[in-house]
Every structure is written in C-alpha cells, then in structure tokens.
Enzyme design. Structure first.
Site, PDB file in Angstrom:
ATOM      1  N   ASP A   1      23.354 -17.395 -30.071  1.00 19.13           N
ATOM      2  CA  ASP A   1      22.247 -18.340 -30.023  1.00 19.13           C
ATOM      3  C   ASP A   1      21.660 -18.468 -31.427  1.00 19.13           C
ATOM      4  OD1 ASP A   1      20.395 -20.127 -29.102  1.00 19.13           O
ATOM      5  OD2 ASP A   1      19.330 -18.740 -27.806  1.00 19.13           O
TER       6      ASP A   1
ATOM      7  N   ASP B   1      14.366 -17.142 -34.399  1.00 19.33           N
ATOM      8  CA  ASP B   1      13.653 -17.982 -33.436  1.00 19.33           C
ATOM      9  C   ASP B   1      12.210 -17.550 -33.241  1.00 19.33           C
ATOM     10  OD1 ASP B   1      16.010 -19.309 -33.118  1.00 19.33           O
ATOM     11  OD2 ASP B   1      16.121 -19.062 -30.942  1.00 19.33           O
TER      12      ASP B   1
ATOM     13  N   ARG C   1      19.696 -26.757 -36.603  1.00 18.31           N
ATOM     14  CA  ARG C   1      18.499 -25.921 -36.540  1.00 18.31           C
ATOM     15  C   ARG C   1      18.319 -25.097 -37.807  1.00 18.31           C
ATOM     16  NH1 ARG C   1      18.193 -23.694 -30.244  1.00 18.31           N
ATOM     17  NH2 ARG C   1      18.580 -25.721 -29.251  1.00 18.31           N
TER      18      ARG C   1
END
Length: 521
Positions: free
Chosen positions: A190, A194, A243
């Site tokens: 992932d 984050d 991202r």
C-alpha cells in the site's frame, strides 16, 4: 509532581525487568543520538522534540522497542530508543504495561508521546514490518529503513503502510529514512507514508521513497479532510506510480524534492487541499502536479520548479493536470522560516543527503551540505558528531601484523547477487562482496573483544575508485572511529570491540570489496 519513593522504585524495577525480558540495553539519559532539530510544520504547535532529554535505550528487536516503551514511568515519559539490526515479525511481540499499548507484528506507537526512534551503529532495518502511529504526539523517527510492508499476502503488517499515522496524531518528524516497497497494490503493498483521521503538524525530510505503487496520502477519503500542515522537503521520490503525495484537504508544503519516474501522477491535490510547490526538480515523469481521478478539485501555488522530460495528459473529467504551463491557482502562507536551494542543484543535494545511512547531512540552503548540529552530544555522539566527523586522509601505508579478519565472522547490508560476506575475509582478491545498491555496509565481528587500530579496504579488480565517502563505526557503541573518501588503509585510536562496520555513504560505480582487513597496529 514528584512520585513517592516507593512508586518511583517500583517503576524503576519494572523498567529493569522489562529490559531484561526484551533485550534492551539501558544507558544514561542523553539527548537524541543525532538531531539538528525538526523543520517545517513539525516546528509548529509547540514543536517536535521526540524523546530528547529522556533515557536512552538500545534495542535490537521489535520486542525490545515495545519493552522500552512499556518500561517508562508513564506514557509521556521522554525516551530515545536507539535501534540497530533487523526488526521483523519473528522478533516483534506484544508487550504489556501501563505506559504502552503495543501489538505483535507491528511497531505500535499508540496513545503515547515524547518518543524518538533512531537508527544507530550498522543501521536499523524494519523488514516487512511497519511503524504505526496512532493517537500519539511528539514523535521523531530518524535514520531507519522500512521496506516491503504488505497489506495482503504474507506476512501482513500495518495495513501495508511503511509508516502510517491516524486518529488525532500531532507533531511527527520523520527524517533521513528510506521507505521502499517492491511493487504496487496487486503485489500486496500500500502506501509508504500515510496520514489520516485528523493528523497534523508533520514533516518528512531528507528521506527516500521508492519502488512503490503509492508514495503516500493525506486523508483516506474525500470526506477525511481534517488532516494537514505537512512539509515535504529534500526527499527523493523514485519509481512511484502515484500519490507523491495524494492530498485531501489541508495545507502542504513541498520544496527541494527530487521526483524521478513518477509513472502515472505525482502531487495530487484534491478535495480543497492547497499545496505550495516550490524549487522542486521533476524528472522523467508524468502529470507531476494536478487534480487526478476525481472531480473534487484541489489547488496549488507554484514557483521555481524544474521540469525535465515531464509529460502531461489531456484535461478531462476527473483529470486536471497543472501543466504543461504550470500556474498558481491559490496562495499559501508558510508560518516557519526555511532556506530553499535552487531547483537546479536539488538532484545533487538530495543524492548526498536523502535516506538512511547518509550521515544525517542536511542542506545549507545554498546548494551545499553540512553535518547536523547537535549541541549536546551523548555517549554515541562524540564531538564533532557521530555522523560526520572531520574526515582525515586515508593512510596509504598498509599496517603490519596479522590480519584479524581471517577466521572472524562477517555480515552486512543486502548483498548483490553472486557475492558473499565471507569473501571479505577469505584472503582471496579474486572474490568480493558488493552491496545491493550504490551504498551499504559490511562488518567484521569476533566472539570476544578484540583490539583494532587499523583497517585496509581492498577493492576488487576493475572497480578501483568506485567507493566514495565512507564511515568506520564501532558497531558495539555506534561511535564513529573515522571517515574519509576512497578505499585504502586507514588508522585510528586503538579500540577494543566485537564488531567493526564499514559504511559506504556514496559511490561512483558499483562498490566491490575484495578484502576487509583489520589489524591491531
């Protein structure tokens, strides 16, 4: 308020018991092992100091990290945890205590504050195991590598995030780290970095993020817009699909980052987010800035950026690239002071500073680098600093006596295919060890304390001159014995140790060490 004597004694005994159970080495209270102070938004909201001023603890397992947290008098008691070695699922267990809330198979920084985790010695690698920060504040993570953390497949850890923050997190400084994966979501990975559920006042500096489908996000959905005040500076984003980061709401500041091979999109400002993007270098990339994959627009202020072989997609529904003619769509006021390097020198500055094992060097704001400032050296931080002592010339005269490496043990960082740590000490110049990348480290170790005062690094045939800057460390204490540039012979004050580590900080090719010789004189 002072604790009653009995209570303080009980806390001390609990700390010692946990230390013994978890393999923690306790030392006297010191400042953080190496820090010149937080930067960016981490300086706001009261600042970010981590465990500065608290007790220093050495940990070589994940369980020992948890034991150090649980051994404190309270969940807010400052602590510096110096980490060396490889942390993985096999050595990371849950530890219980009134001052912690840990879990197995993840480094859990939950409902705590005033903690520093810093890599020392031969380096700290969190292998397939993530660092999870939740409901916590004033956290510093420095000089560590976190790699190949999975959210699916085996083993899984931390939802697949290398470093993940959520639920009211405040004031986190992540500095000189290497965060890397080996693929995207389809391979089980992932995000690398984050933040969600009301996380604020965070800085990511001098770090390398690479080989991942997702660099990181701020906000888990278009409705999670309570996060913000994030600074990203002097980082390398390399081979990232998207991202870099994804912003949903809030304010972010990106300056002096080097973006290489952003394959699908880069800085994705969405859902009202505002990004100040200045003096960055974008290279061999696509759609480096804009609003992508949504109609919920974000905004940006741009200045001083360099675009080197950047391509852009056409605008359309849910796709609003900022280029090819990048123009500001908002203004962002920055509350802290900073000095930005010119974009043209960013690739060079970032290559010499970003990532774990780079000596914690920082930019001086004028396209040059300098060692960190640490006014209160601790036991692993002898003046002029453990990470960047004044280099001395390499001694061209080989030492005399017996090569102590013959018959000793050896290990190191990831090795290139077909090479071996044993080749460092086999007396054969035709065999060699090579790191998996342009930098790495190798160690010679003994079963009992051994006096050493000289080292000879012999490069393999055809690789002469590949080794650039290097450091030699006492791996037992983390202290730097000497540093310099290029292979050869070097002497230093006689030191008794069990393990000595040669760290390659930079190279001009593929380093190949045929022999790592050690001598008593």
């Amino acid at each position: 308020m002072r604790q009653p004597v009995a209570r303080r004694l009980q806390a001390a005994l609990a700390t010692l018991a946990l230390a013994a159970a978890g393999g923690v080495a306790l030392t006297a209270p010191t400042a953080a092992a190496a820090t010149s102070g937080a930067t960016g938004y981490a300086t706001q909201n009261g600042g970010t100091t981590g465990g500065a001023g608290g007790q220093t603890v050495r940990a070589t397992t994940g369980t020992a990290i948890h034991a150090a947290l649980c051994g404190r008098a309270a969940s807010s008691t400052p602590i510096v945890i110096e980490v060396e070695g490889t942390i993985n699922h096999g050595n990371t267990s849950k530890v219980s205590g009134a001052s912690c809330n840990t879990a197995a198979d993840v480094i859990e920084l939950k409902q705590i504050s005033n903690v520093t985790i810093v890599g020392v010695g031969g380096g700290a690698v969190f292998d397939q195991i993530g660092i999870h920060i939740r409901e916590s504040s004033n956290i510093v993570i420095q000089n560590v590598t976190v790699r190949n953390v999975k959210k699916s497949g085996s083993p899984t850890s931390n939802g697949g995030d290398a470093i993940g923050m959520e639920s009211g997190v405040r004031n986190v400084w992540v500095d000189h780290t290497t965060l890397e994966a080996s693929g995207g979501e389809s391979q089980g990975y992932d995000g690398l970095f984050d933040m969600k559920a009301d996380t604020k006042y965070v800085t990511l500096s001098y770090s390398t993020l690479r080989n991942s489908g997702r660099g990181g996000l701020v906000g888990s959905s278009e409705s999670d817009v309570s996060n913000g005040f994030i600074t990203y500076h002097h980082n390398l984003y390399e081979n990232i699909d998207s991202r870099a980061p994804l912003l949903r709401g809030g304010i972010a500041h990106m300056y002096n980052n080097h973006y290489v091979r952003l394959n699908s999109s880069g800085i994705n400002s969405r859902a009202g987010a505002r990004a100040k993007v200045e003096n960055n270098y974008f290279e061999d990339s696509k759609d480096v800035l804009g609003t992508f994959y949504t109609d919920a627009a974000g905004y940006w202020q741009v200045s001083g950026n360099t675009l080197d072989n950047v391509t852009w997609s056409s605008p359309g529904s849910g796709n609003r690239p900022a280029g090819p003619d990048m123009k500001s769509t908002t203004t962002v006021s920055i509350p802290y002071s900073y000095s930005a390097d010119a974009a043209g020198c960013v690739p060079d500055v970032v290559s010499r500073t970003a990532g774990a094992g780079k000596g914690l060097k920082v930019s001086d704001g004028n396209c040059s680098t300098q060692p960190p400032t640490d006014p209160t050296p601790g036991p692993t931080d002898p003046t002029p600093g453990p990470t960047d002592p004044t280099p001395g010339p390499t001694d061209p005269t080989p030492p005399s006596g017996t090569n102590l490496s013959i018959g000793a043990g050896s290990d190191g960082s990831s090795k290139a295919s077909g090479t071996s740590y044993g080749n460092l000490r086999d007396g054969d110049l035709n065999t060699y060890w090579s790191p998996a990348g342009p930098t790495g480290h190798a160690s010679i170790k003994w079963d009992s304390p051994t006096a050493v005062s000289a080292v000879v690094i012999r490069e393999a045939a055809g690789s002469a001159g590949a080794i650039g800057a290097w450091r030699l460390r006492d791996a037992d204490t983390g202290a730097v014995l000497t540093s310099g540039d290029g292979a050869g012979a070097v002497s230093f004050p006689r030191t008794t140790l069990r393990k000595i580590t040669f760290e390659i900080i930079s190279s001009t090719g593929t380093p190949k060490i045929a022999e790592y010789e050690t001598y008593a004189s």
